[in-house]
Motif scaffolding. Structure first.
Motif, PDB file in Angstrom:
ATOM      1  N   LEU A  24       0.826  -1.204   0.000  1.00 42.93           N
ATOM      2  CA  LEU A  24       0.000   0.000   0.000  1.00 42.93           C
ATOM      3  C   LEU A  24       0.865   1.261   0.000  1.00 42.93           C
ATOM      4  CD1 LEU A  24      -2.899   1.329   0.405  1.00 42.93           C
ATOM      5  CD2 LEU A  24      -2.321   1.338   2.837  1.00 42.93           C
ATOM      6  N   ILE A  25       1.879   1.268   0.861  1.00 44.17           N
ATOM      7  CA  ILE A  25       2.762   2.431   0.973  1.00 44.17           C
ATOM      8  C   ILE A  25       3.509   2.672  -0.334  1.00 44.17           C
ATOM      9  CG2 ILE A  25       4.753   3.397   2.167  1.00 44.17           C
ATOM     10  CD1 ILE A  25       2.295   3.281   3.945  1.00 44.17           C
ATOM     11  N   GLU A  26       4.076   1.611  -0.891  1.00 39.55           N
ATOM     12  CA  GLU A  26       4.862   1.750  -2.120  1.00 39.55           C
ATOM     13  C   GLU A  26       3.989   2.159  -3.297  1.00 39.55           C
ATOM     14  OE1 GLU A  26       6.777  -2.025  -2.361  1.00 39.55           O
ATOM     15  OE2 GLU A  26       8.402  -1.470  -0.966  1.00 39.55           O
ATOM     16  N   ASP A  27       2.825   1.564  -3.410  1.00 35.43           N
ATOM     17  CA  ASP A  27       1.920   1.916  -4.497  1.00 35.43           C
ATOM     18  C   ASP A  27       1.445   3.362  -4.369  1.00 35.43           C
ATOM     19  OD1 ASP A  27      -0.152   1.058  -6.712  1.00 35.43           O
ATOM     20  OD2 ASP A  27      -1.320   2.044  -5.141  1.00 35.43           O
ATOM     21  N   GLY A  28       1.211   3.816  -3.153  1.00 33.00           N
ATOM     22  CA  GLY A  28       0.732   5.171  -2.944  1.00 33.00           C
ATOM     23  C   GLY A  28       1.671   6.234  -3.484  1.00 33.00           C
ATOM     24  N   ARG A  29       2.960   5.916  -3.546  1.00 33.22           N
ATOM     25  CA  ARG A  29       3.938   6.902  -4.022  1.00 33.22           C
ATOM     26  C   ARG A  29       3.686   7.315  -5.466  1.00 33.22           C
ATOM     27  NH1 ARG A  29       8.435   3.327  -1.065  1.00 33.22           N
ATOM     28  NH2 ARG A  29       8.252   4.240   1.040  1.00 33.22           N
ATOM     29  N   SER A  30       3.057   6.454  -6.243  1.00 32.44           N
ATOM     30  CA  SER A  30       2.783   6.800  -7.638  1.00 32.44           C
ATOM     31  C   SER A  30       1.539   7.673  -7.791  1.00 32.44           C
ATOM     32  CB  SER A  30       2.617   5.513  -8.467  1.00 32.44           C
ATOM     33  OG  SER A  30       1.481   4.781  -8.048  1.00 32.44           O
ATOM     34  N   HIS A  31       0.862   7.970  -6.680  1.00 33.37           N
ATOM     35  CA  HIS A  31      -0.365   8.768  -6.742  1.00 33.37           C
ATOM     36  C   HIS A  31      -0.287  10.053  -5.922  1.00 33.37           C
ATOM     37  CE1 HIS A  31      -2.495   5.589  -8.868  1.00 33.37           C
ATOM     38  NE2 HIS A  31      -2.024   4.727  -7.994  1.00 33.37           N
ATOM     39  N   LEU A  32       0.884  10.386  -5.416  1.00 35.31           N
ATOM     40  CA  LEU A  32       1.022  11.601  -4.606  1.00 35.31           C
ATOM     41  C   LEU A  32       0.709  12.826  -5.455  1.00 35.31           C
ATOM     42  CD1 LEU A  32       4.277  10.713  -2.617  1.00 35.31           C
ATOM     43  CD2 LEU A  32       1.888  10.297  -1.994  1.00 35.31           C
ATOM     44  N   MET A  33      -0.034  13.762  -4.895  1.00 36.63           N
ATOM     45  CA  MET A  33      -0.486  14.886  -5.710  1.00 36.63           C
ATOM     46  C   MET A  33      -0.381  16.251  -5.023  1.00 36.63           C
ATOM     47  SD  MET A  33      -4.596  13.974  -5.612  1.00 36.63           S
ATOM     48  CE  MET A  33      -4.882  15.011  -7.020  1.00 36.63           C
ATOM     49  N   LEU A  34      -0.055  16.300  -3.732  1.00 36.79           N
ATOM     50  CA  LEU A  34      -0.018  17.595  -3.057  1.00 36.79           C
ATOM     51  C   LEU A  34       1.059  18.509  -3.625  1.00 36.79           C
ATOM     52  CD1 LEU A  34      -0.642  16.724   0.703  1.00 36.79           C
ATOM     53  CD2 LEU A  34      -2.197  17.849  -0.909  1.00 36.79           C
ATOM     54  N   ALA A  35       2.220  17.963  -3.917  1.00 35.79           N
ATOM     55  CA  ALA A  35       3.322  18.795  -4.424  1.00 35.79           C
ATOM     56  C   ALA A  35       3.009  19.345  -5.810  1.00 35.79           C
ATOM     57  CB  ALA A  35       4.615  17.988  -4.448  1.00 35.79           C
ATOM     58  N   GLU A  36       2.433  18.514  -6.652  1.00 34.69           N
ATOM     59  CA  GLU A  36       2.116  18.931  -8.026  1.00 34.69           C
ATOM     60  C   GLU A  36       0.863  19.791  -8.082  1.00 34.69           C
ATOM     61  OE1 GLU A  36       0.845  16.838 -12.287  1.00 34.69           O
ATOM     62  OE2 GLU A  36       1.736  15.653 -10.684  1.00 34.69           O
ATOM     63  N   GLY A  37      -0.095  19.498  -7.230  1.00 37.54           N
ATOM     64  CA  GLY A  37      -1.356  20.226  -7.244  1.00 37.54           C
ATOM     65  C   GLY A  37      -2.282  19.728  -8.335  1.00 37.54           C
ATOM     66  N   LEU A  38      -3.464  20.313  -8.391  1.00 33.79           N
ATOM     67  CA  LEU A  38      -4.462  19.863  -9.347  1.00 33.79           C
ATOM     68  C   LEU A  38      -5.338  21.031  -9.781  1.00 33.79           C
ATOM     69  CD1 LEU A  38      -5.884  17.422 -10.762  1.00 33.79           C
ATOM     70  CD2 LEU A  38      -7.378  17.311  -8.747  1.00 33.79           C
ATOM     71  N   ASP A  39      -5.552  21.136 -11.099  1.00 31.13           N
ATOM     72  CA  ASP A  39      -6.501  22.113 -11.632  1.00 31.13           C
ATOM     73  C   ASP A  39      -7.905  21.538 -11.531  1.00 31.13           C
ATOM     74  OD1 ASP A  39      -4.574  24.057 -12.479  1.00 31.13           O
ATOM     75  OD2 ASP A  39      -4.084  22.757 -14.173  1.00 31.13           O
ATOM     76  N   VAL A  40      -8.819  22.312 -10.980  1.00 31.25           N
ATOM     77  CA  VAL A  40     -10.202  21.852 -10.855  1.00 31.25           C
ATOM     78  C   VAL A  40     -11.126  22.872 -11.522  1.00 31.25           C
ATOM     79  CG1 VAL A  40      -9.976  20.373  -8.837  1.00 31.25           C
ATOM     80  CG2 VAL A  40     -10.212  22.820  -8.512  1.00 31.25           C
TER      81      VAL A  40
ATOM     82  N   GLY B 107      -4.623  24.331  -0.415  1.00 31.03           N
ATOM     83  CA  GLY B 107      -3.603  25.085  -1.142  1.00 31.03           C
ATOM     84  C   GLY B 107      -3.162  24.425  -2.428  1.00 31.03           C
ATOM     85  N   SER B 108      -3.346  23.111  -2.531  1.00 30.93           N
ATOM     86  CA  SER B 108      -2.894  22.393  -3.718  1.00 30.93           C
ATOM     87  C   SER B 108      -3.891  22.441  -4.868  1.00 30.93           C
ATOM     88  CB  SER B 108      -2.619  20.922  -3.370  1.00 30.93           C
ATOM     89  OG  SER B 108      -3.830  20.202  -3.185  1.00 30.93           O
ATOM     90  N   LEU B 109      -5.115  22.883  -4.598  1.00 31.36           N
ATOM     91  CA  LEU B 109      -6.169  22.886  -5.617  1.00 31.36           C
ATOM     92  C   LEU B 109      -6.249  24.243  -6.296  1.00 31.36           C
ATOM     93  CD1 LEU B 109      -8.924  20.920  -3.677  1.00 31.36           C
ATOM     94  CD2 LEU B 109      -7.236  20.040  -5.301  1.00 31.36           C
ATOM     95  N   ARG B 110      -6.124  24.230  -7.612  1.00 33.42           N
ATOM     96  CA  ARG B 110      -6.172  25.462  -8.391  1.00 33.42           C
ATOM     97  C   ARG B 110      -7.527  25.536  -9.099  1.00 33.42           C
ATOM     98  NH1 ARG B 110      -1.062  23.205  -9.236  1.00 33.42           N
ATOM     99  NH2 ARG B 110      -1.842  22.150 -11.114  1.00 33.42           N
ATOM    100  N   GLY B 111      -8.368  26.422  -8.595  1.00 33.03           N
ATOM    101  CA  GLY B 111      -9.695  26.578  -9.175  1.00 33.03           C
ATOM    102  C   GLY B 111     -10.322  27.869  -8.716  1.00 33.03           C
ATOM    103  N   ALA B 112     -11.388  28.261  -9.397  1.00 32.59           N
ATOM    104  CA  ALA B 112     -12.040  29.543  -9.097  1.00 32.59           C
ATOM    105  C   ALA B 112     -13.026  29.448  -7.954  1.00 32.59           C
ATOM    106  CB  ALA B 112     -12.754  30.048 -10.351  1.00 32.59           C
ATOM    107  N   ASP B 113     -13.353  28.222  -7.520  1.00 33.74           N
ATOM    108  CA  ASP B 113     -14.395  28.069  -6.499  1.00 33.74           C
ATOM    109  C   ASP B 113     -14.035  26.912  -5.575  1.00 33.74           C
ATOM    110  OD1 ASP B 113     -16.674  28.185  -5.007  1.00 33.74           O
ATOM    111  OD2 ASP B 113     -18.060  27.672  -6.627  1.00 33.74           O
ATOM    112  N   VAL B 114     -13.064  27.150  -4.706  1.00 30.67           N
ATOM    113  CA  VAL B 114     -12.604  26.149  -3.745  1.00 30.67           C
ATOM    114  C   VAL B 114     -12.698  26.745  -2.353  1.00 30.67           C
ATOM    115  CG1 VAL B 114     -10.692  24.672  -3.009  1.00 30.67           C
ATOM    116  CG2 VAL B 114     -10.993  25.202  -5.443  1.00 30.67           C
ATOM    117  N   THR B 115     -13.415  26.081  -1.455  1.00 26.80           N
ATOM    118  CA  THR B 115     -13.548  26.596  -0.090  1.00 26.80           C
ATOM    119  C   THR B 115     -13.197  25.524   0.926  1.00 26.80           C
ATOM    120  OG1 THR B 115     -15.894  26.012   0.197  1.00 26.80           O
ATOM    121  CG2 THR B 115     -15.415  28.148  -0.822  1.00 26.80           C
ATOM    122  N   LEU B 116     -12.747  25.963   2.090  1.00 21.47           N
ATOM    123  CA  LEU B 116     -12.438  25.088   3.217  1.00 21.47           C
ATOM    124  C   LEU B 116     -13.267  25.552   4.406  1.00 21.47           C
ATOM    125  CD1 LEU B 116     -10.824  23.064   4.968  1.00 21.47           C
ATOM    126  CD2 LEU B 116      -8.992  24.777   5.096  1.00 21.47           C
ATOM    127  N   THR B 117     -14.082  24.663   4.941  1.00 17.60           N
ATOM    128  CA  THR B 117     -14.896  24.954   6.118  1.00 17.60           C
ATOM    129  C   THR B 117     -14.334  24.196   7.306  1.00 17.60           C
ATOM    130  OG1 THR B 117     -16.901  25.280   4.806  1.00 17.60           O
ATOM    131  CG2 THR B 117     -17.195  24.807   7.141  1.00 17.60           C
TER     132      THR B 117
END
Length: 264
Positions: free
Chosen positions: A179-195, A220-230
């Motif tokens: 699980l740990i090793e496989d997860g490394r291929s899906h890390l996304m916080l550093a790269e971020g994501l356009d939404v 902070g990793s999500l790049r979009g015009a309508d992202v909120t944190l509650t």
């Protein structure tokens, strides 16, 4: 409650699922993505299913392999495998406009699924009208597991391939080296994501498993015009009090109605 159905996905697993509400492709519905070691019968999943029925919208929920009523062993699960299963179930049974609602690990899978759809199924990606992420455990195999484990746990994982982690919610559960090793291929916080759709993060400030500081990283990793944190005062990881469930339902319904041009 709707009957449990079963579907054999490409990896050979029998996946248990429920379809709630109406099979009306014209209305925006909901897809539930549960957490690590959780199932589709939990209080948050049930609250979303009830919302689908009450508002006559399509609802889809399912158990990953090794979870709930689905086949397979929990210790054989990986992020890749559960993501593949989620993509299959969405494309096969979640047609039409949908709000993806993910809890804990399901929040990570919701973002990974959205990213995959944008790359491989752009028409399906455009049907994702919003994301609701509850205590999203994005990059959990690194940030919330491996990086936080003491040396003796890392050694046990490296040598034995599995560590039984104590749980505040029941019996200890297995965390595997795979699980740990496989997860490394899906890390996304550093790269971020356009939404391109609205994103709503709901996070308790007293969550011992996914700290509020982690939710801020996800935000902070999500790049979009309508992202909120509650941030929910006194909220724990489960976010299953009556007030928490009401907020979940209200948030999901508001996004669904907005996508239909209804003034919510």
């Amino acid at each position: 409650m709707t009957d449990i159905k079963f579907e054999n996905v490409p990896d050979g697993t029998s996946i248990a699922f429920r379809q709630d509400g109406r099979a009306d492709l014209g209305r925006c519905g909901f897809v539930w993505l549960g957490g690590y070691k959780s199932d589709m019968e939990g209080s948050k999943a049930e609250a979303l299913a009830a919302l689908a029925r009450e508002t006559r919208r399509p609802g889809l929920r399912f158990d990953y392999s090794g979870h709930g009523a689905s086949g397979g062993l929990f210790v054989d699960g990986t992020i890749s495998r559960w993501l593949d299963q989620s993509a299959h179930m969405l494309l096969a049974h979640g047609r039409g406009p949908r709000i993806l609602v993910g809890s804990s690990m399901g929040g990570w899978l919701a973002l990974l699924l959205y990213r995959r759809l944008r790359l491989s199924h752009p028409a399906a990606a455009r049907l994702v009208k919003g994301l609701v992420l509850l205590a999203p455990a994005v990059d959990m195999t690194a940030d919330l597991m491996w990086d936080e484990f003491p040396d003796e746990v890392r050694s046990e994982l490296s040598e034995k391939g599995v560590w039984m982690r104590p749980s505040a919610y029941g019996e200890p559960y297995a965390i595997t080296r795979r699980l740990i090793e496989d997860g490394r291929s899906h890390l996304m916080l550093a790269e971020g994501l356009d939404v391109d759709c609205p994103v709503r993060i709901l996070q308790g400030d007293q969550d011992p498993d996914v700290p509020a500081s982690h939710a801020v990283k996800v935000f902070g990793s999500l790049r979009g015009a309508d992202v909120t944190l509650t941030l929910i005062k006194g909220g724990d990881h489960r976010l299953s009090t009556p007030g928490n469930l009401a907020l979940l339902r209200e948030t999901a319904l508001r996004l669904a109605e907005r996508s239909e041009g209804i003034d919510a």
